[in-house]
Write a protein that holds these residues in place. Sequence first.
Motif, PDB file in Angstrom:
ATOM      1  N   SER A  72      11.608 -59.481  49.996  1.00  0.00           N
ATOM      2  CA  SER A  72      10.644 -60.187  50.844  1.00  0.00           C
ATOM      3  C   SER A  72       9.321 -60.292  50.107  1.00  0.00           C
ATOM      4  O   SER A  72       9.009 -59.465  49.248  1.00  0.00           O
ATOM      5  N   THR A  73       8.540 -61.305  50.463  1.00  0.00           N
ATOM      6  CA  THR A  73       7.188 -61.389  49.933  1.00  0.00           C
ATOM      7  C   THR A  73       6.153 -61.140  51.017  1.00  0.00           C
ATOM      8  O   THR A  73       4.960 -61.224  50.769  1.00  0.00           O
ATOM      9  N   GLY A  74       6.600 -60.847  52.228  1.00  0.00           N
ATOM     10  CA  GLY A  74       5.629 -60.772  53.300  1.00  0.00           C
ATOM     11  C   GLY A  74       5.976 -59.836  54.427  1.00  0.00           C
ATOM     12  O   GLY A  74       6.182 -58.638  54.226  1.00  0.00           O
ATOM     13  N   ASN A  75       6.080 -60.386  55.642  1.00  0.00           N
ATOM     14  CA  ASN A  75       6.166 -59.574  56.851  1.00  0.00           C
ATOM     15  C   ASN A  75       7.392 -58.664  56.912  1.00  0.00           C
ATOM     16  O   ASN A  75       7.303 -57.525  57.353  1.00  0.00           O
ATOM     17  N   HIS A  76       8.540 -59.162  56.497  1.00  0.00           N
ATOM     18  CA  HIS A  76       9.751 -58.335  56.541  1.00  0.00           C
ATOM     19  C   HIS A  76       9.640 -57.162  55.582  1.00  0.00           C
ATOM     20  O   HIS A  76       9.979 -56.025  55.935  1.00  0.00           O
ATOM     21  N   GLY A  77       9.152 -57.416  54.378  1.00  0.00           N
ATOM     22  CA  GLY A  77       9.000 -56.345  53.400  1.00  0.00           C
ATOM     23  C   GLY A  77       8.055 -55.262  53.883  1.00  0.00           C
ATOM     24  O   GLY A  77       8.318 -54.062  53.730  1.00  0.00           O
TER      25      GLY A  77
ATOM     26  N   PHE B 188      12.391 -56.037  46.630  1.00  0.00           N
ATOM     27  CA  PHE B 188      12.431 -57.003  45.538  1.00  0.00           C
ATOM     28  C   PHE B 188      11.564 -58.205  45.912  1.00  0.00           C
ATOM     29  O   PHE B 188      11.680 -58.733  47.014  1.00  0.00           O
ATOM     30  N   VAL B 189      10.705 -58.611  44.980  1.00  0.00           N
ATOM     31  CA  VAL B 189       9.784 -59.717  45.251  1.00  0.00           C
ATOM     32  C   VAL B 189       9.828 -60.720  44.107  1.00  0.00           C
ATOM     33  O   VAL B 189      10.101 -60.355  42.963  1.00  0.00           O
ATOM     34  N   PRO B 190       9.563 -61.995  44.376  1.00  0.00           N
ATOM     35  CA  PRO B 190       9.525 -63.002  43.308  1.00  0.00           C
ATOM     36  C   PRO B 190       8.261 -62.861  42.474  1.00  0.00           C
ATOM     37  O   PRO B 190       7.270 -62.272  42.914  1.00  0.00           O
TER      38      PRO B 190
ATOM     39  N   GLN C 248      -0.824 -61.349  45.544  1.00  0.00           N
ATOM     40  CA  GLN C 248      -1.276 -59.969  45.415  1.00  0.00           C
ATOM     41  C   GLN C 248      -1.595 -59.365  46.779  1.00  0.00           C
ATOM     42  O   GLN C 248      -1.394 -58.169  46.996  1.00  0.00           O
ATOM     43  N   ALA C 249      -2.076 -60.186  47.703  1.00  0.00           N
ATOM     44  CA  ALA C 249      -2.398 -59.690  49.043  1.00  0.00           C
ATOM     45  C   ALA C 249      -1.138 -59.177  49.747  1.00  0.00           C
ATOM     46  O   ALA C 249      -1.150 -58.112  50.378  1.00  0.00           O
ATOM     47  N   LYS C 250      -0.047 -59.940  49.608  1.00  0.00           N
ATOM     48  CA  LYS C 250       1.196 -59.528  50.263  1.00  0.00           C
ATOM     49  C   LYS C 250       1.817 -58.318  49.571  1.00  0.00           C
ATOM     50  O   LYS C 250       2.372 -57.428  50.222  1.00  0.00           O
ATOM     51  N   LEU C 251       1.703 -58.271  48.255  1.00  0.00           N
ATOM     52  CA  LEU C 251       2.211 -57.109  47.527  1.00  0.00           C
ATOM     53  C   LEU C 251       1.449 -55.849  47.921  1.00  0.00           C
ATOM     54  O   LEU C 251       2.025 -54.773  48.069  1.00  0.00           O
TER      55      LEU C 251
ATOM     56  N   SER D 112      -3.898 -64.855  54.833  1.00  0.00           N
ATOM     57  CA  SER D 112      -4.603 -64.578  53.576  1.00  0.00           C
ATOM     58  C   SER D 112      -6.074 -64.961  53.703  1.00  0.00           C
ATOM     59  O   SER D 112      -6.457 -65.776  54.555  1.00  0.00           O
ATOM     60  N   GLN D 113      -6.894 -64.383  52.847  1.00  0.00           N
ATOM     61  CA  GLN D 113      -8.328 -64.653  52.892  1.00  0.00           C
ATOM     62  C   GLN D 113      -8.621 -66.127  52.623  1.00  0.00           C
ATOM     63  O   GLN D 113      -9.501 -66.717  53.260  1.00  0.00           O
ATOM     64  N   SER D 114      -7.858 -66.734  51.726  1.00  0.00           N
ATOM     65  CA  SER D 114      -8.110 -68.139  51.389  1.00  0.00           C
ATOM     66  C   SER D 114      -7.819 -69.056  52.573  1.00  0.00           C
ATOM     67  O   SER D 114      -8.564 -70.004  52.841  1.00  0.00           O
TER      68      SER D 114
END
Length: 315
Positions: A73-78, A95-97, A102-105, A306-308
Amino acid sequence: MKSQIDEAYAKIQSSIIKTPLLFSEPLSRLLQAKVYLKCENLQITGSFKLRGALNKVLSLTTEQRQKGVISASTGNHGAAVAYVCQLLQIPSTIFVPQDASQAKLKNIAQYGAQIQTVNGDGGLAEEQGRKTASEKGLVFISPYNDMQIITGQGTIAREICDDLKNIDEILIAVGGGGLIAGISQYFVGEANRPRITGCLPKNAPVFSESIAAGKAVSSPTQMTLSDATAGDIETDSITLALCKDSVDNYIHISEESIMQAMQFLLTEHHIVAEGAAALPVAAVMEKPSDWRNKTIVLVLSGGNVSQSILQKMIS
């Protein structure tokens, strides 16, 4: 499946927040309806994903827990899997792509999970995660293609029904289908069940296209504010069969409408909702007259912005 969802709720209830079902006076006035917001953006880790992750991990044997789990996952599930594993002192690897933000990591790492970066996209990360789990004899925790995950997400329906009766319609964001499968299955067989509507971005309508085709299809997706619902689904996903007869309608929503809904929630309710969470709000705001005199529930699936994107919302 209602009994399974009630059993899941009994298991996870003490470790989750019973999120509020908030009456929205601004939306009710706009739509000339009774509109309620199910605020999963206030859930621990910032999304509904905690429910399914917790129900899944609690179903594991002592041996499986001791070995640890793997997810992708890259986000909520991870973040949800990492949090649950930290809570229960279970080793976890996510595992992430390579292009994960960086915020999600950081959000995943703060809960103690090991992060394994894969040179590829989210699909490759999931493929590598499954392969590694198989090789090491570990449990792989899917974000949606798992019955314990689905029944965990379905506990949202249980809470909604505890707080509100005589609902005409529930609108829910759709990605892999775990959330809408769980909620819709809770009402199967009910005499006066609410209508269930899935909400997807026009830029990533893979799930509804798969429903129309009768099988999982691969479809090119464009960038979307609703990144949590973007991407292909697994060819053997059980969510397709579960949703085939229990979901009544799908609505595709423009990027402009998603941003407008995010801004509406921020200004009118002081709620920070991510793109996926804003999909149901955007759906009703696009055609307000369609909901007149109805009692509807909009599920706000998460609030991890995200902040952006947040800066764009307030600009």
